[in-house]
Motif scaffolding. Structure first.
Motif, mmCIF file in Angstrom:
data_model
loop_
_atom_site.group_PDB
_atom_site.id
_atom_site.type_symbol
_atom_site.label_atom_id
_atom_site.label_comp_id
_atom_site.label_asym_id
_atom_site.label_seq_id
_atom_site.Cartn_x
_atom_site.Cartn_y
_atom_site.Cartn_z
ATOM 1 N N SER A 28 0.817 -1.215 0.000
ATOM 2 C CA SER A 28 0.000 0.000 0.000
ATOM 3 C C SER A 28 0.851 1.265 0.000
ATOM 4 O O SER A 28 0.299 2.374 -0.002
ATOM 5 C CB SER A 28 -0.931 0.019 1.214
ATOM 6 N N TYR A 29 2.179 1.122 -0.010
ATOM 7 C CA TYR A 29 3.027 2.304 0.078
ATOM 8 C C TYR A 29 2.991 3.091 -1.229
ATOM 9 O O TYR A 29 3.178 2.543 -2.308
ATOM 10 C CB TYR A 29 4.470 1.924 0.401
ATOM 11 N N PHE A 30 2.773 4.389 -1.102
ATOM 12 C CA PHE A 30 2.708 5.308 -2.239
ATOM 13 C C PHE A 30 4.019 6.081 -2.307
ATOM 14 O O PHE A 30 4.373 6.810 -1.385
ATOM 15 C CB PHE A 30 1.535 6.270 -2.051
ATOM 16 N N GLY A 31 4.737 5.907 -3.396
ATOM 17 C CA GLY A 31 6.025 6.567 -3.574
ATOM 18 C C GLY A 31 6.878 5.743 -4.515
ATOM 19 O O GLY A 31 6.380 4.873 -5.237
ATOM 20 N N ASN A 32 8.170 5.983 -4.522
ATOM 21 C CA ASN A 32 9.092 5.224 -5.357
ATOM 22 C C ASN A 32 9.870 4.236 -4.494
ATOM 23 O O ASN A 32 10.482 4.625 -3.497
ATOM 24 C CB ASN A 32 10.068 6.166 -6.063
ATOM 25 N N VAL A 33 9.828 2.969 -4.879
ATOM 26 C CA VAL A 33 10.601 1.938 -4.194
ATOM 27 C C VAL A 33 11.316 1.129 -5.284
ATOM 28 O O VAL A 33 11.052 -0.052 -5.481
ATOM 29 C CB VAL A 33 9.724 1.024 -3.312
ATOM 30 N N LEU A 34 12.184 1.799 -6.005
ATOM 31 C CA LEU A 34 12.797 1.208 -7.191
ATOM 32 C C LEU A 34 14.315 1.268 -7.140
ATOM 33 O O LEU A 34 14.901 2.176 -6.550
ATOM 34 C CB LEU A 34 12.335 1.953 -8.455
ATOM 35 N N SER A 35 14.930 0.304 -7.774
ATOM 36 C CA SER A 35 16.354 0.342 -8.069
ATOM 37 C C SER A 35 16.528 -0.125 -9.511
ATOM 38 O O SER A 35 15.697 -0.886 -10.023
ATOM 39 C CB SER A 35 17.142 -0.561 -7.116
ATOM 40 N N VAL A 36 17.597 0.320 -10.153
ATOM 41 C CA VAL A 36 17.818 -0.031 -11.558
ATOM 42 C C VAL A 36 19.243 -0.556 -11.732
ATOM 43 O O VAL A 36 20.143 0.166 -12.166
ATOM 44 C CB VAL A 36 17.569 1.173 -12.494
ATOM 45 N N PRO A 37 19.470 -1.823 -11.387
ATOM 46 C CA PRO A 37 20.774 -2.408 -11.679
ATOM 47 C C PRO A 37 20.936 -2.586 -13.178
ATOM 48 O O PRO A 37 19.934 -2.676 -13.902
ATOM 49 C CB PRO A 37 20.706 -3.759 -10.960
ATOM 50 N N TYR A 38 22.161 -2.641 -13.632
ATOM 51 C CA TYR A 38 22.349 -2.830 -15.074
ATOM 52 C C TYR A 38 23.571 -3.690 -15.346
ATOM 53 O O TYR A 38 24.495 -3.800 -14.540
ATOM 54 C CB TYR A 38 22.478 -1.478 -15.792
ATOM 55 N N GLY A 39 23.527 -4.344 -16.494
ATOM 56 C CA GLY A 39 24.651 -5.118 -16.983
ATOM 57 C C GLY A 39 25.227 -4.457 -18.213
ATOM 58 O O GLY A 39 24.556 -3.671 -18.890
ATOM 59 N N GLU A 40 26.455 -4.771 -18.499
ATOM 60 C CA GLU A 40 27.155 -4.176 -19.653
ATOM 61 C C GLU A 40 27.933 -5.286 -20.344
ATOM 62 O O GLU A 40 28.654 -6.057 -19.705
ATOM 63 C CB GLU A 40 28.095 -3.066 -19.173
ATOM 64 N N ALA A 41 27.781 -5.382 -21.659
ATOM 65 C CA ALA A 41 28.478 -6.413 -22.419
ATOM 66 C C ALA A 41 28.835 -5.854 -23.789
ATOM 67 O O ALA A 41 28.159 -4.964 -24.314
ATOM 68 C CB ALA A 41 27.615 -7.664 -22.560
ATOM 69 N N SER A 42 29.894 -6.397 -24.375
ATOM 70 C CA SER A 42 30.312 -5.950 -25.698
ATOM 71 C C SER A 42 29.380 -6.533 -26.755
ATOM 72 O O SER A 42 28.713 -7.561 -26.542
ATOM 73 C CB SER A 42 31.745 -6.379 -25.987
ATOM 74 N N VAL A 43 29.353 -5.879 -27.898
ATOM 75 C CA VAL A 43 28.553 -6.357 -29.019
ATOM 76 C C VAL A 43 28.981 -7.771 -29.400
ATOM 77 O O VAL A 43 28.147 -8.658 -29.634
ATOM 78 C CB VAL A 43 28.696 -5.387 -30.214
ATOM 79 N N GLY A 44 30.289 -7.992 -29.459
ATOM 80 C CA GLY A 44 30.783 -9.313 -29.817
ATOM 81 C C GLY A 44 30.355 -10.381 -28.842
ATOM 82 O O GLY A 44 29.967 -11.494 -29.231
ATOM 83 N N GLU A 45 30.409 -10.080 -27.540
ATOM 84 C CA GLU A 45 30.005 -11.047 -26.525
ATOM 85 C C GLU A 45 28.530 -11.396 -26.647
ATOM 86 O O GLU A 45 28.138 -12.573 -26.539
ATOM 87 C CB GLU A 45 30.307 -10.490 -25.134
ATOM 88 N N LEU A 46 27.699 -10.403 -26.871
ATOM 89 C CA LEU A 46 26.268 -10.641 -26.972
ATOM 90 C C LEU A 46 25.919 -11.434 -28.228
ATOM 91 O O LEU A 46 25.014 -12.271 -28.217
ATOM 92 C CB LEU A 46 25.512 -9.305 -26.973
ATOM 93 N N GLN A 47 26.641 -11.190 -29.310
ATOM 94 C CA GLN A 47 26.361 -11.915 -30.541
ATOM 95 C C GLN A 47 26.727 -13.389 -30.435
ATOM 96 O O GLN A 47 26.053 -14.250 -31.004
ATOM 97 C CB GLN A 47 27.117 -11.272 -31.709
ATOM 98 N N THR A 48 27.797 -13.693 -29.709
ATOM 99 C CA THR A 48 28.288 -15.072 -29.658
ATOM 100 C C THR A 48 27.738 -15.877 -28.483
ATOM 101 O O THR A 48 27.861 -17.094 -28.455
ATOM 102 C CB THR A 48 29.831 -15.080 -29.576
ATOM 103 N N THR A 49 27.134 -15.210 -27.527
ATOM 104 C CA THR A 49 26.571 -15.913 -26.367
ATOM 105 C C THR A 49 25.149 -16.362 -26.682
ATOM 106 O O THR A 49 24.373 -15.629 -27.302
ATOM 107 C CB THR A 49 26.568 -14.998 -25.125
ATOM 108 N N SER A 50 24.800 -17.560 -26.268
ATOM 109 C CA SER A 50 23.452 -18.077 -26.512
ATOM 110 C C SER A 50 22.421 -17.249 -25.756
ATOM 111 O O SER A 50 22.744 -16.545 -24.792
ATOM 112 C CB SER A 50 23.363 -19.536 -26.074
ATOM 113 N N LEU A 51 21.170 -17.363 -26.190
ATOM 114 C CA LEU A 51 20.093 -16.665 -25.492
ATOM 115 C C LEU A 51 20.032 -17.127 -24.042
ATOM 116 O O LEU A 51 19.801 -16.322 -23.135
ATOM 117 C CB LEU A 51 18.760 -16.910 -26.191
ATOM 118 N N LYS A 52 20.271 -18.413 -23.811
ATOM 119 C CA LYS A 52 20.283 -18.956 -22.455
ATOM 120 C C LYS A 52 21.363 -18.274 -21.617
ATOM 121 O O LYS A 52 21.130 -17.920 -20.451
ATOM 122 C CB LYS A 52 20.524 -20.461 -22.523
ATOM 123 N N GLY A 53 22.529 -18.064 -22.230
ATOM 124 C CA GLY A 53 23.618 -17.413 -21.500
ATOM 125 C C GLY A 53 23.335 -15.958 -21.209
ATOM 126 O O GLY A 53 23.636 -15.451 -20.117
#
Length: 472
Positions: free
Chosen positions: A318-343
């Protein structure tokens, strides 16, 4: 074309004491359809309110001045009078503001330059409009043209909420709301919309809001985690105008495609969530648009801390307000292209896990306390030169579509609208009103990235239209 200031063509008598009227006709035209503002009013809470200040929590202070919109489309199947429907909405809005009184206030700066909410019952800007178009012919796929400042109002001045109710040529109705994100997150907006719908149907409000800011007091002494320096940063300086601006589009994703993505990410019998699999698929797809394999792509995921911070004795639902966090990951284009969707899905899961504990949120509250009154923002919003792209994925899967019946049935379509500026993209999936597991997905990215995902995955990202939606 927008005509400002609007000409005062006709005056109306004030309705009830809690409607402070300022009435005019305003014609807005574009290549799509004209919108006529028939009447503008300010709707205040029906009961008097003792003026007071409501401070922001440390988690609220992580939000810069950002507005987000929500719009809901209703077919008028039972052929109610539009005037009566709008009158009922205004009446119940004045009632719901008694409980959600911050929305009737203003945001102003305190002596330290930090924002606070002045709860003064200033009221909510309310517009009654008419659009000369049928719902099935509105180009919701391109909301920048059809929705922005047309069906979803621009919030003016220091108000926290603006509402526009638009009649359509087909006798349907669109309810558009613009919220100040500093006052509350999507969970808070959902509570408000559900309560508003309940009161319009003369039903009791099931979940009254709590504004107990002491729940987010820093620890004494504060115990900030230095790892948060990697997630949050001082606001970036204003950047030069970039021709490669972000645009908004809305897609319809069928449930079988979402299930397929989830099936492809099973590892050792463990299944990632649908939002993790979707985020991984988007992250990986964006990598195929870059020629430079050394470029990086950042992916942030919004995490709601209510379940993490709540316990058996303290529920934050019932809390009214912001209770958020935004963690993020960073990867190279090459890594993302060669890693499986599962990975890649595993990378998303690991990213979310870093912000999925009570300790993370407690440390974040302390981290803000140690830096006040200096502002800070999520670092993923600060796009770097080495970045091919940066995008934040939120989750609107708890959007209460089935509860947003104002007396004429549930919505036939609805979406968020959040063109938040900057160079970081934003994606918000939410459930289809059909309740069949399909998704409505709002995406705010660079045009070349939107074109890319459509070209590479047309079976997943289907441009939304009522014709493809098979709406009778």
């Amino acid at each position: 074309m927008y005509i400002f200031p609007p000409p005062l063509l006709e005056n109306y008598h004030n309705t009830k004491i809690y409607f402070k009227a300022s009435c005019h006709l305003l014609v807005m035209e574009s290549d799509s359809f004209p919108v006529i503002i028939k009447r503008r009013e300010v709707v205040a809470a029906v009961l008097p309110l003792q003026e007071h200040w409501l401070p922001m929590s440390n988690l609220d202070l992580l939000l810069p001045p950002l507005d987000f919109g929500i719009f809901l489309c209703y077919r008028n199947i039972i052929q109610l009078s539009a005037e009566n429907m709008v009158a009922e909405l205004k009446k119940s809005l004045a009632q719901v503001l008694v409980s959600f009184y911050p929305f009737a206030g203003e945001i102003v700066a305190n002596g330290q330059g930090e924002p606070e909410i002045l709860c003064n019952n200033r009221g909510v800007d309310f517009a009654h409009a008419y659009a000369d178009v049928e719902m099935k012919d509105v180009d919701f796929y391109r909301p920048d043209l059809s929705v922005h400042a047309r069906l979803v109002p621009l919030k003016m001045h220091a108000a926290l909420l603006s509402v526009q109710v638009t009649e359509l040529k087909c006798s349907g109705l669109v309810i558009g709301c613009t919220f100040d994100h500093r006052a509350g997150d999507a969970h808070s907006a959902n509570m408000f919309l559900t309560a508003w719908a309940d009161l319009t149907r003369t039903k009791p409000v099931k979940l009254l809001p709590s504004f107990r800011r002491s729940l987010f007091n820093p620890r004494r002494p504060p115990q900030p985690d230095t790892s948060l320096d990697k997630l949050y940063a001082p606001p970036p300086p204003p950047s030069a105008q970039n021709d490669d601006v972000l645009i908004s589009r809305i897609y319809y994703i069928q449930s079988n495609e979402i299930n397929n993505l989830q099936s492809q990410s099973i590892h050792n019998g463990a299944r990632n969530t649908k939002i993790e699999c979707f985020s991984a698929f988007l992250w990986k797809t964006l990598a195929y648009g870059a020629a430079d394999h050394c470029k990086t792509i950042k992916l942030g995921v919004v995490v709601d801390g209510r379940a993490r911070l709540g316990n058996e004795t303290t529920s934050l639902q019932s809390y009214f307000g912001n209770v958020l966090s935004v963690p993020y990951g960073e990867a190279s284009v090459g890594e993302l292209q060669t890693t499986s969707l599962k990975g890649v899905a595993g990378m998303v899961h690991a990213c979310i896990a870093t912000a999925s504990t009570a300790e993370h949120f407690l440390a974040l509250i302390d981290w803000v306390e140690m830096r006040r009154p200096k502002p800070a923002v999520v670092r993923v919003y600060c796009k770097d030169e080495k970045d091919e792209a940066a995008v934040v994925v939120s989750s609107g899967q708890r959007f209460p579509v089935e509860k947003l019946d104002f007396g004429w049935g549930g919505p036939d379509f609805g979406s968020y609208h959040f063109p938040w500026g900057g160079e970081t993209g934003y994606v918000m999936p939410m459930p289809s009103p059909r309740g069949n597991g399909d998704w409505i997905v709002y995406m705010h990215l660079k045009k070349r990235h939107l074109d890319l995902v459509e070209a590479r995955a047309p079976h997943v990202f289907r441009p939304f239209s009522f014709h493809s939606f098979n709406l009778p």
